[in-house]
Design an enzyme around this catalytic site. Sequence first.
Site, PDB file in Angstrom:
ATOM      1  CE  LYS A  83      31.150  66.628  65.991  1.00 27.33           C
ATOM      2  NZ  LYS A  83      30.136  66.918  67.056  1.00 27.33           N
ATOM      3  CD  GLU A 109      19.966  54.656  62.044  1.00 29.47           C
ATOM      4  OE1 GLU A 109      18.561  55.288  61.897  1.00 29.47           O
ATOM      5  OE2 GLU A 109      20.428  53.645  61.391  1.00 29.47           O
ATOM      6  CB  CYS A 154      15.008  60.696  65.516  1.00 26.76           C
ATOM      7  SG  CYS A 154      15.472  59.272  66.528  1.00 26.76           S
ATOM      8  CD  GLU A 202      13.825  66.018  63.198  1.00 28.20           C
ATOM      9  OE1 GLU A 202      14.862  66.465  62.565  1.00 28.20           O
ATOM     10  OE2 GLU A 202      13.571  64.841  63.521  1.00 28.20           O
TER      11      GLU A 202
HETATM   12  P1  NAD Z   1      22.782  67.752  63.968  1.00 22.07           P
HETATM   13  O1  NAD Z   1      22.667  67.118  62.762  1.00 22.07           O
HETATM   14  O2  NAD Z   1      22.763  69.157  64.270  1.00 22.07           O
HETATM   15  O3  NAD Z   1      24.166  67.145  64.899  1.00 22.07           O
HETATM   16  C1  NAD Z   1      24.299  65.906  65.230  1.00 22.07           C
HETATM   17  C2  NAD Z   1      25.773  65.723  65.131  1.00 22.07           C
HETATM   18  O4  NAD Z   1      26.311  65.995  63.891  1.00 22.07           O
HETATM   19  C3  NAD Z   1      26.470  66.530  66.085  1.00 22.07           C
HETATM   20  O5  NAD Z   1      27.682  65.976  66.843  1.00 22.07           O
HETATM   21  C4  NAD Z   1      27.145  67.928  65.188  1.00 22.07           C
HETATM   22  O6  NAD Z   1      28.231  68.273  65.725  1.00 22.07           O
HETATM   23  C5  NAD Z   1      27.442  66.819  64.070  1.00 22.07           C
HETATM   24  N1  NAD Z   1      27.399  67.570  62.692  1.00 22.07           N
HETATM   25  C6  NAD Z   1      26.690  68.532  62.493  1.00 22.07           C
HETATM   26  N2  NAD Z   1      26.830  68.584  61.042  1.00 22.07           N
HETATM   27  C7  NAD Z   1      28.073  67.887  60.711  1.00 22.07           C
HETATM   28  C8  NAD Z   1      28.825  67.840  59.476  1.00 22.07           C
HETATM   29  N3  NAD Z   1      28.818  68.626  58.664  1.00 22.07           N
HETATM   30  N4  NAD Z   1      29.975  66.814  59.595  1.00 22.07           N
HETATM   31  C9  NAD Z   1      29.955  65.985  60.598  1.00 22.07           C
HETATM   32  N5  NAD Z   1      29.365  66.044  61.598  1.00 22.07           N
HETATM   33  C10 NAD Z   1      28.418  67.182  61.786  1.00 22.07           C
HETATM   34  O7  NAD Z   1      21.428  66.943  64.821  1.00 22.07           O
HETATM   35  P2  NAD Z   1      21.247  67.436  66.521  1.00 22.07           P
HETATM   36  O8  NAD Z   1      20.531  68.895  66.542  1.00 22.07           O
HETATM   37  O9  NAD Z   1      22.172  67.310  67.320  1.00 22.07           O
HETATM   38  O10 NAD Z   1      20.123  66.360  66.768  1.00 22.07           O
HETATM   39  C11 NAD Z   1      18.897  66.301  66.415  1.00 22.07           C
HETATM   40  C12 NAD Z   1      18.734  65.458  64.867  1.00 22.07           C
HETATM   41  O11 NAD Z   1      19.237  64.347  65.097  1.00 22.07           O
HETATM   42  C13 NAD Z   1      17.342  65.351  64.533  1.00 22.07           C
HETATM   43  O12 NAD Z   1      17.068  65.638  63.303  1.00 22.07           O
HETATM   44  C14 NAD Z   1      16.857  64.127  64.786  1.00 22.07           C
HETATM   45  O13 NAD Z   1      15.824  63.566  64.173  1.00 22.07           O
HETATM   46  C15 NAD Z   1      18.150  63.276  64.756  1.00 22.07           C
HETATM   47  N6  NAD Z   1      18.235  62.149  65.420  1.00 22.07           N
HETATM   48  C16 NAD Z   1      17.962  60.821  64.829  1.00 22.07           C
HETATM   49  C17 NAD Z   1      17.998  59.632  65.494  1.00 22.07           C
HETATM   50  C18 NAD Z   1      17.580  58.193  64.535  1.00 22.07           C
HETATM   51  O14 NAD Z   1      17.715  57.253  65.151  1.00 22.07           O
HETATM   52  N7  NAD Z   1      17.192  58.317  63.429  1.00 22.07           N
HETATM   53  C19 NAD Z   1      18.050  59.750  66.595  1.00 22.07           C
HETATM   54  C20 NAD Z   1      18.368  60.595  67.244  1.00 22.07           C
HETATM   55  C21 NAD Z   1      18.192  61.912  66.745  1.00 22.07           C
END
Ligand code: NAD
Length: 487
Positions: free
Chosen positions: A183, A259, A293, A390
């Site tokens: 997804k 991650e 991130c 963040e």
């Molecule tokens: P998000 O957590 O809002 O969403 C990420 C994904 O998770 C989306 O596809 C979303 O639909 C899904 N999601 C959200 N809640 C969920 C749940 N309860 N169950 C299953 N899936 C769920 O994050 P975002 O706004 O898309 O991305 C930004 C975040 O991602 C920041 O916190 C950033 O630091 C992190 N990030 C981390 C890395 C890493 O390698 N550590 C890399 C890129 C981004």
Amino acid sequence: MSLSFDPATIALPQAHFIGGERIAASDGIALHRPSDCVAYADCPVAEADLVDRAVAAAQTALKTSGWSTARPRERLNALHRWADLIEAEAVTLARMEALASTRPIAELLKFDIPVTIEQIRFFAEFADKEGGDLVPTASDSVGFIATEPYGVVGAITPWNFPLSMAAWKLGPALAAGNAVVLKPSEMTPFATLYMAELSVKAGLPAGLINIVLGDGRTTGAAITGHPGIAKVSFTGSTGAGSAIMENIARTGVKPMTLELGGKSPQLVFADADIAQAAGAVARGIMANAGQACVAGSRLVVEASVAEEVVGHILKIMSDIRPGPTWDEATGYAPIISERQLGRMASIVDAAIARGARARTGGQALDREGYFYAPTLLEGLAPDSPAITEEIFGPVLTVQTFRDEDEAMALADHPTYGLCAGLYTRDLSRALRLSNRLQAGTVWVNRYGRSRDHILPTGGYKQSGLGKDLGREAYLANRKSKSILIAV
Ligand code: NAD
């Protein structure tokens, strides 16, 4: 040839992709182009029945294709053919992504897509090289550790670097012999779906990669809690990671790789090459307008050089080239959504109301689209949300120190430990502090990921669980079995 294009001319695959076929879908979450706020599509939201169908398609593909049982080199060859096709379709993919995301077209073609291709090729190479181990046991037996794929992996990705985030999940899972239900983020789903379609054109079995579109609460939860999903691989915020752990615990037990978020410090010592360090610090917060991130969002600088470092950074921050992501001249990204823009503005406004000074920025850019000015904040209270949360935007906070211990205390974050930057010419200090820093990655005299995909990435503390990239990501997609044979 100019890379610029007219976004109105781009057709997007507004559908799910299951068993090698598009499943048309229309209504869903309204999406707006970050560059000019124009509504351009809806992201459909798959309910549990569609996730069931995707899991069943993945199971059938594994059963009928021999993906995990054939000679491993066949997996390697198929993944290389897929990478070749992504390369051939780079412009189509880049346009779909530039239209929807914060990634400018020139950067997509120079970095994101070449890196995505490289990462798929990198993981393909493990398929016929990484095996089990023969281990020492009593001489009346032979003991070895064999590994095998999990089956169907559930993958969930964020919106900030959609294609390479998908490659981080798909590359190791497929090379290791699994099928995947992925997804993508509901904010940027379409280019990932198109990239998955190319896999079938490249000869990968239909159903090996299934893409279901939707939000986290409905579609994401249906994936992570599905009994047919044997392992979960997630990249996103710490809050969502925690919700996923809870859902997995409620619905059973399965391994997961998470991650998550970060609030990473960049430590500059007085003995560093100041101009070089300031350039790296500035790029570490301005890349993708801080929506990474790994964004190095906290400058922790030795007091004696603080003003000099800040001066260099302010100069770099004043020289940005914002523009639509479909214009090849654009060098500064928009923010993904109005909501995210509002969130970052409220954190910065609250900090300023509490006495912080914005040496530059502190507001949205006065132009069309969701753009926020590069911002440098000084005079913050240590418990200010600008320091603890963040922000996921181009906001750099500044704190000063007088000695190593104070630097380490400021660098340490109560929640996050994704990465850290360290700038010094003193090799002993570099090694000493690299050991002390509580972060999954430490960069010395540089900042940001390189194209050395062999280095795993992952967080300490609540920045994550397990690793992406590197050999570890491949191994995380295979389970091990101990076999002991009496001789
Ligand atoms: P998000 O957590 O809002 O969403 C990420 C994904 O998770 C989306 O596809 C979303 O639909 C899904 N999601 C959200 N809640 C969920 C749940 N309860 N169950 C299953 N899936 C769920 O994050 P975002 O706004 O898309 O991305 C930004 C975040 O991602 C920041 O916190 C950033 O630091 C992190 N990030 C981390 C890395 C890493 O390698 N550590 C890399 C890129 C981004």
